[in-house]
Motif scaffolding. Structure first.
Motif, PDB file in Angstrom:
ATOM      1  N   ASN A  56      18.392 -38.840  37.575  1.00  0.00           N
ATOM      2  CA  ASN A  56      17.202 -39.248  36.701  1.00  0.00           C
ATOM      3  C   ASN A  56      16.276 -38.191  35.915  1.00  0.00           C
ATOM      4  OD1 ASN A  56      15.267 -41.135  35.747  1.00  0.00           O
ATOM      5  ND2 ASN A  56      14.292 -41.379  37.600  1.00  0.00           N
ATOM      6  N   ILE A  57      16.842 -37.373  35.299  1.00  0.00           N
ATOM      7  CA  ILE A  57      16.041 -36.199  34.822  1.00  0.00           C
ATOM      8  C   ILE A  57      15.853 -36.391  33.287  1.00  0.00           C
ATOM      9  CG2 ILE A  57      16.424 -33.615  34.034  1.00  0.00           C
ATOM     10  CD1 ILE A  57      18.675 -33.434  36.284  1.00  0.00           C
ATOM     11  N   ARG A  58      14.516 -36.213  33.089  1.00  0.00           N
ATOM     12  CA  ARG A  58      13.803 -36.308  31.689  1.00  0.00           C
ATOM     13  C   ARG A  58      13.235 -35.278  31.220  1.00  0.00           C
ATOM     14  NH1 ARG A  58      10.325 -41.525  32.135  1.00  0.00           N
ATOM     15  NH2 ARG A  58      10.745 -41.548  34.314  1.00  0.00           N
ATOM     16  N   VAL A  59      13.423 -35.005  29.956  1.00  0.00           N
ATOM     17  CA  VAL A  59      12.766 -33.899  29.419  1.00  0.00           C
ATOM     18  C   VAL A  59      11.906 -34.403  28.102  1.00  0.00           C
ATOM     19  CG1 VAL A  59      13.402 -31.429  28.034  1.00  0.00           C
ATOM     20  CG2 VAL A  59      14.749 -32.351  30.218  1.00  0.00           C
ATOM     21  N   GLU A  60      10.662 -33.987  28.160  1.00  0.00           N
ATOM     22  CA  GLU A  60       9.918 -34.321  26.869  1.00  0.00           C
ATOM     23  C   GLU A  60       8.902 -33.623  26.647  1.00  0.00           C
ATOM     24  OE1 GLU A  60       8.011 -38.194  28.182  1.00  0.00           O
ATOM     25  OE2 GLU A  60       9.703 -38.562  29.497  1.00  0.00           O
ATOM     26  N   ALA A  61       8.273 -33.639  25.421  1.00  0.00           N
ATOM     27  CA  ALA A  61       7.254 -32.832  24.984  1.00  0.00           C
ATOM     28  C   ALA A  61       5.821 -32.670  26.051  1.00  0.00           C
ATOM     29  CB  ALA A  61       6.685 -33.127  23.780  1.00  0.00           C
ATOM     30  N   LEU A  62       5.222 -31.602  26.509  1.00  0.00           N
ATOM     31  CA  LEU A  62       4.151 -31.684  27.040  1.00  0.00           C
ATOM     32  C   LEU A  62       3.058 -32.321  26.376  1.00  0.00           C
ATOM     33  CD1 LEU A  62       3.263 -30.290  29.857  1.00  0.00           C
ATOM     34  CD2 LEU A  62       2.653 -28.432  28.365  1.00  0.00           C
ATOM     35  N   ASP A  63       2.339 -33.119  27.128  1.00  0.00           N
ATOM     36  CA  ASP A  63       1.110 -33.982  26.593  1.00  0.00           C
ATOM     37  C   ASP A  63       0.017 -33.370  26.770  1.00  0.00           C
ATOM     38  OD1 ASP A  63       0.910 -33.901  29.201  1.00  0.00           O
ATOM     39  OD2 ASP A  63       0.924 -36.272  29.520  1.00  0.00           O
ATOM     40  N   ARG A  64      -0.184 -32.049  26.525  1.00  0.00           N
ATOM     41  CA  ARG A  64      -1.403 -31.323  26.605  1.00  0.00           C
ATOM     42  C   ARG A  64      -1.059 -29.930  25.949  1.00  0.00           C
ATOM     43  NH1 ARG A  64      -0.206 -27.372  29.861  1.00  0.00           N
ATOM     44  NH2 ARG A  64       0.614 -27.857  31.795  1.00  0.00           N
ATOM     45  N   PRO A  65      -2.232 -29.304  25.394  1.00  0.00           N
ATOM     46  CA  PRO A  65      -1.887 -27.686  24.799  1.00  0.00           C
ATOM     47  C   PRO A  65      -1.554 -26.774  26.297  1.00  0.00           C
ATOM     48  CG  PRO A  65      -3.984 -28.523  24.331  1.00  0.00           C
ATOM     49  CD  PRO A  65      -3.413 -29.582  25.438  1.00  0.00           C
ATOM     50  N   ALA A  66      -0.457 -26.053  25.827  1.00  0.00           N
ATOM     51  CA  ALA A  66      -0.076 -24.883  26.417  1.00  0.00           C
ATOM     52  C   ALA A  66      -1.449 -24.242  27.106  1.00  0.00           C
ATOM     53  CB  ALA A  66       0.563 -23.733  25.924  1.00  0.00           C
ATOM     54  N   VAL A  67      -1.302 -24.009  28.507  1.00  0.00           N
ATOM     55  CA  VAL A  67      -2.651 -23.447  29.170  1.00  0.00           C
ATOM     56  C   VAL A  67      -3.319 -22.512  28.274  1.00  0.00           C
ATOM     57  CG1 VAL A  67      -3.495 -22.511  31.175  1.00  0.00           C
ATOM     58  CG2 VAL A  67      -2.143 -24.368  31.246  1.00  0.00           C
ATOM     59  N   ASP A  68      -2.487 -21.459  27.773  1.00  0.00           N
ATOM     60  CA  ASP A  68      -3.006 -20.429  27.314  1.00  0.00           C
ATOM     61  C   ASP A  68      -3.760 -20.791  25.789  1.00  0.00           C
ATOM     62  OD1 ASP A  68      -2.960 -17.818  28.138  1.00  0.00           O
ATOM     63  OD2 ASP A  68      -0.913 -17.767  28.014  1.00  0.00           O
ATOM     64  N   ASP A  69      -3.505 -22.145  25.356  1.00  0.00           N
ATOM     65  CA  ASP A  69      -4.188 -22.433  24.362  1.00  0.00           C
ATOM     66  C   ASP A  69      -5.576 -23.211  24.572  1.00  0.00           C
ATOM     67  OD1 ASP A  69      -2.078 -21.083  22.867  1.00  0.00           O
ATOM     68  OD2 ASP A  69      -0.882 -22.975  22.814  1.00  0.00           O
ATOM     69  N   THR A  77       6.840 -25.968  23.402  1.00  0.00           N
ATOM     70  CA  THR A  77       7.823 -25.001  22.659  1.00  0.00           C
ATOM     71  C   THR A  77       7.046 -24.093  21.950  1.00  0.00           C
ATOM     72  OG1 THR A  77       8.344 -26.793  21.043  1.00  0.00           O
ATOM     73  CG2 THR A  77       9.890 -26.331  22.769  1.00  0.00           C
ATOM     74  N   GLU A  78       7.340 -23.067  21.521  1.00  0.00           N
ATOM     75  CA  GLU A  78       6.815 -22.087  20.612  1.00  0.00           C
ATOM     76  C   GLU A  78       7.123 -22.637  19.218  1.00  0.00           C
ATOM     77  OE1 GLU A  78       8.380 -18.072  21.508  1.00  0.00           O
ATOM     78  OE2 GLU A  78       7.363 -18.255  23.300  1.00  0.00           O
ATOM     79  N   SER A  79       6.433 -22.145  18.425  1.00  0.00           N
ATOM     80  CA  SER A  79       6.444 -22.623  17.038  1.00  0.00           C
ATOM     81  C   SER A  79       7.953 -22.429  16.480  1.00  0.00           C
ATOM     82  CB  SER A  79       5.455 -22.009  15.956  1.00  0.00           C
ATOM     83  OG  SER A  79       5.584 -20.800  15.519  1.00  0.00           O
ATOM     84  N   GLY A  80       8.192 -23.387  15.695  1.00  0.00           N
ATOM     85  CA  GLY A  80       9.664 -23.179  15.313  1.00  0.00           C
ATOM     86  C   GLY A  80      10.762 -23.658  16.201  1.00  0.00           C
ATOM     87  N   VAL A  81      10.436 -24.083  17.541  1.00  0.00           N
ATOM     88  CA  VAL A  81      11.239 -24.512  18.412  1.00  0.00           C
ATOM     89  C   VAL A  81      10.893 -25.993  18.658  1.00  0.00           C
ATOM     90  CG1 VAL A  81      12.489 -24.480  20.593  1.00  0.00           C
ATOM     91  CG2 VAL A  81      11.485 -22.316  19.222  1.00  0.00           C
ATOM     92  N   ALA A  82      12.050 -27.037  18.546  1.00  0.00           N
ATOM     93  CA  ALA A  82      11.639 -28.296  18.889  1.00  0.00           C
ATOM     94  C   ALA A  82      12.154 -28.568  20.123  1.00  0.00           C
ATOM     95  CB  ALA A  82      12.436 -29.433  17.720  1.00  0.00           C
ATOM     96  N   VAL A  83      11.506 -29.760  20.750  1.00  0.00           N
ATOM     97  CA  VAL A  83      11.736 -30.046  22.252  1.00  0.00           C
ATOM     98  C   VAL A  83      13.337 -30.535  22.132  1.00  0.00           C
ATOM     99  CG1 VAL A  83      11.403 -31.736  24.044  1.00  0.00           C
ATOM    100  CG2 VAL A  83       9.637 -30.760  22.955  1.00  0.00           C
ATOM    101  N   GLY A  84      13.699 -30.951  21.283  1.00  0.00           N
ATOM    102  CA  GLY A  84      15.060 -31.539  21.362  1.00  0.00           C
ATOM    103  C   GLY A  84      16.147 -30.250  21.236  1.00  0.00           C
TER     104      GLY A  84
END
Lengths: 399, 399, 399, 399
Positions: free
Chosen positions: A5-18, A360-367
């Protein structure tokens, strides 16, 4: 992978450093709460080792409840003394008999605690400055089963673990400030005690690091020596911070001092437990060594819990491991959160929820990273017993 | 002499050696009650020394209340282990501050107790097999005065002390059996533990000596070795007894053993405190090291009390000293009892009653020795502070 | 009779009433040592009752080790308060499981102790002014056998008991002073606390009675009220003493008071345990309620011991019972001492020694009473289980 | 407003109700950790009241360290009993003397704790089933100043508080499930114990509510009665959940039961502390009564801390108050987080950071509410002493 039951999604908040404001804290190993964490975990490891040695399997125990009652001290330049001892009560559950073999649970716990204190707060004379007491009872009946058939244990609770990677700059600074002060710096500067509390606060691109460091009186002959010691810490931490960030950093050390009133952070033993600061397990650092209100945290006390079947401990350690593995193996990840949720009665390696949120870093998609991340999560879950083994061996820190 | 109210009279009973039935007991230094006595007195001496060192005078304290809660052990031929720790609570009163100087009373007590146990029960691993705890409070207000003006303290209670000399044959045998077993014999026979209880019973000219001696499992490889050890003790004590009497002597050792049931007196640490025998102060030997129902005894616990002004301790120690001095210096005394009674508010060297009862040898009248005895009593009372000093220095035993 | 090894002989000393100097002491029920005795015995009775109720037989236990650590109080005219609680640790051994039935030994002990304190020191608010703690372990293995086959238990130790009758005049006065002050007098005079210590000293025909009586501040409004209370006690005791003697009696009450310094014996709870006086079991009154250095005494703590098979308890209670029975039934006895000595492994009703020493009144020879005395001793020994029963039922006092 | 450094911005994550997975937990008032929280807070309130009553100002204290050691019980249909008592150690700092007035800190704490337990776990017989102990020391010197001049206290630490509003649906359900079960439901259903643990897990629009509810054996006569009781709870919670959400809800109660093995959640006292579950302060619910890994949390233990000057307590309580006030007064807010960060030495009502992050409902911009929100934050900060007052009066819950 689906069975886990593993799911990978986009983080729903900014990276902490941001994020605009970030707060990070670490209670050093000599802090009263951390002392309790450390004792609890050392007792846990000693019990696990004893069970393995004597009956070949780790029996039921949980020793996650050490309570420290502060003592009273009279520090003085050149060397003071403790006036009233610290009292430490080791509390928990531990199986004391198995198939006719008796396990001396309290003697094992007392020895482990003493050795831990001797190693980490050497100026404390355990037995004179510290009263070590223990109350280890048996667990409730249904928990006294053994975990000896080699199969994967079942989750005995609905519990939750969370891990993050990589550390933000502020986190790196806070974590390493304490570790390196208590490591290389203290090796060269014996006046520095183990009770070092570090608070990092970042607003935009400015990081304030506040260090409270207990100085040891036997190595501080005067107020001048004390101010030198404080200056030394500040300089060291300022340089250290530069290794982890290009942001503006200001370091303050022992800001509660009031030289005019003669109020300074001078101790005899290097821990504030000597004078008025009580402590207990699970009140300080999370499993990754930090307190991070900007991130999701579990309230579970990891230290002292049984690493075979305590689902809260396992999932907190494992989710952190997973997060670090993913970041180590997959490029392009700026921030990542792993959450594991158990269901009672289900094998611990098959969480009810295993979700990974990625920034993800810019230029990288979660997919782009999804399948690789999922594969790592799956692998690490399958290898859960390795977390147990490494916790028993002390290779994983819990606070 | 009259100001000391000293009276010398004939003893109103036969000399103990002439009585038909005599019972004598000694609890050896490793007995749980004696361990408490020993800890209490060692704590007392350590506090007295610390007061003298830090403030130049002995402040108020009384530490005559140590409580021992037995542990649990699994002795085994060749070496067993403790399963549950012994718990020892040091209780008493001690002044912790004097004219701005703080005295770390509990750390001092804990260190003294640990050193005492390390020295006398070396197989006990204090801190692992023993939890040492302490509760030392302040005394009541009117007792916190200091004894520092060089004058003789005033009795703060109506109390009573009693001493005897010389020891009867049975007493000599009982006392020396334990002391020499725990001394030269144990030095050569490491299987012998410190918990040696000796009971002497004399009926007419026959003396039965019953010894209960804890054997230490690490030095006993088998039941044969155990029976050899028991035989060794019996032979040693039988020979020893011959040095003190011409009466018939029978020695029995570990009579509660039941070889058929495998019930023997095997221990891991050499004390029955490891398994079910609790202990506390003042429950065993009187100040002369013996329990002697044939003689007048004081119920006062001597161990742990303040030797400067605790009138019960002083008078028990002093009356014993006086009795021994008289017998050492005056010929023709077959039995002698010294009693000292205090009155509140009177100087301690001026007892309310100091009566000496003498049983003389045939051909000697009480009148023949009366004045010499009186002189010695007077001299010893005048020199009471010497008892204090020697108690502080550990030159006088209290149990 | 010979199988019981009973001997009746002349007492080898003068009757106590005929000795020149006599000293007698009683620590009242509110004295810290007596509180421990009382708690220990009430715990013993509660356990015995629980065993009988739950498993039909009294299992192994010994609860003779209560330790009291004094508190701190701020007494004040009209009513003060306790500042720091008294700490009481109930210590001993008790079987917690028998043939599948679990016995809640510590809850039983805690309830019994609380009820005892509520009944005897009602001004103490147990749970607020007193912390009650308990450490009851299991006994050593060979003592866990049960006493349920109706047969006479075997002595498990070489032990000794001694009893006396009748009481001397001084003893009567001391005993009754405390009992009646704590009884009828306190009922009418609520200012009198339970901690009443009585010392009697007789020299020839003059008896000095010294009473230390804790007054309860809620019932004392002023120093005048206090001195009235002291006067009341003195008058009551002076009258009381007249009932027991024709000798000259002087009564002194609270002699340590110093009105000029404002130092008086004022308490909030009626016991000195509230302020600096620690206590423990077996340190005070012997089984007959008195401390009598003029008489042979056993050091055995009677309170809290198992009345089925603890030979020291049984023989101390029984020898006192025998002495009283003999004096009650046989005329012409001026003083009498009963000694019982056990031998390990022999039935408890067949002592190794049962010797009775008699001082007869003028005109009566020992031979005149010998056979009657012997018969009574034999009868009482045969009826030993009755002592057990009455101890369990609380019909016999132990301190 | 600027002097308070208040910032209002958009929330940097979705409203919790909009996140995919949500986890919420509440440990009910009878859970061992909550019992410690409750005792700690009741002790805090009792001390605050006593200080106000006796010296007119609240002195330094912190009593946030209660440790509970589980007991042992033998529950049985119709009524079982406790076998070994629970041990509770109240730990903390409290000023015991001020300008000559003594404060009985430990008696106050013991009474408050007992009253708390009597009120909330009435089946526990405190003093029999529970040993209540206390170790309250003095604080470190520089914290013993008094807060009596009416001025705003200075922050003595760099600390952090966070509050949220409104509750998500899952949070509402979890919080109210426990509160109403322990309230109206328990009033009608005496078989329900106070130890109710509720876990809510929402995935999308499906909410799983898992309840672990200790049943009280005296009110459960059989397994049928037990299953009825479980069914009753499930039905009640299912209905209750409908009041807070339209999402799909599944309720499970006592899922760890195994009827075949006879393993059910039956207790004698209504709390798992009776059997193997230890507890301590600050390990469970945050100040808003919930554990919410989806939200920012502070690790600070709020219960037991001094509400006058403990900045962690104040800021956690206040930030929650602010969040609720804003949501109550301002329309259009979907989720809101308030963070307060202190700086050592600055007045507590002037936080270093006071940032508010708002998620607005569709059609509402952050700018629309910014000034109104800021005004409320400013007002509440100015009224910080009201939080102190209400915490002392028990009007604010802390766990």
């Amino acid at each position: 992978m689906t069975e886990r039951n593993i799911r990978v999604e986009a983080l729903d908040r900014p990276a902490v450093d941001d994020q605009t404001v970030e707060i990070v804290e670490r209670k050093g190993i000599g802090h009263p709460d951390s002392l309790c964490d450390g004792i609890a975990e050392s007792v846990s490891r000693a019990l696990a080792a004893a069970y393995l040695d004597r009956v070949g399997t780790i029996l039921h125990y949980n020793t996650d409840e050490t309570q420290l009652v502060a003592g009273n001290a009279a520090p003085a330049f050149g060397g003071g003394e403790m006036i009233e001892p610290i009292y430490i009560l080791i509390v928990g559950r531990a199986t004391s008999e198995y198939q006719g073999t008796k396990i001396p649970t309290e003697p094992i716990a007392l020895r482990a605690a003493r050795q831990y204190l001797d190693a980490h707060v050497p100026h404390l004379d355990v037995g004179t400055d510290v009263i070590l007491d223990a109350k280890l009872g048996e667990g409730s009946g249904d928990l006294q089963d053994v975990f000896d058939d080699g199969s994967v244990p079942m989750a005995n609770d609905t519990s939750f673990g969370v891990g993050h990677a990589p550390l933000s700059e502020t986190e790196e600074i806070v974590l390493n400030t304490e570790r390196r002060l208590n490591g290389e710096y203290a090796a060269d500067n014996p006046e520095l005690g183990a009770d070092i509390k570090v608070m990092g606060k970042r607003e935009g691109d400015r990081i304030d690091v506040t260090v409270a460091a207990a100085m040891i009186d036997a190595h501080i002959e005067s107020l001048d020596a004390y101010t030198d010691a404080v200056d030394g810490v500040r300089e060291y931490v300022t340089d250290l911070a530069r290794e982890y960030t290009d942001r503006e950093v200001e370091v303050r050390v022992n800001t509660a001092d009031d030289y005019d009133e003669g109020s300074i952070y001078l101790t005899t033993t290097g821990t504030s437990a000597e004078q008025g600061d009580d402590g207990s397990v699970g009140r300080g650092n999370r499993a990754n060594g930090l307190i991070t209100p900007n991130r999701s945290m579990s309230m579970e006390a990891t230290s002292g819990k049984n690493p075979v079947n305590h689902i809260g401990k396992l999932y907190n350690l494992l989710s952190t491991e997973i997060a670090e593995s993913v970041v180590g193996e997959v490029d392009g990840i700026r921030d990542l959160r792993v959450r594991l949720v158990s269901r009672i009665g289900q094998p611990v390696d098959q969480p009810h929820v295993a979700d990974v949120h990625v920034s993800t870093e810019s230029g990288v998609a979660v997919g782009d990273v999804e399948s690789e991340v999922g594969r790592i999560v799956d692998r690490e879950l399958a290898d859960l017993s390795d977390v147990t083994r490494r916790a028993v061996d002390g290779e994983i820190t819990t606070f």
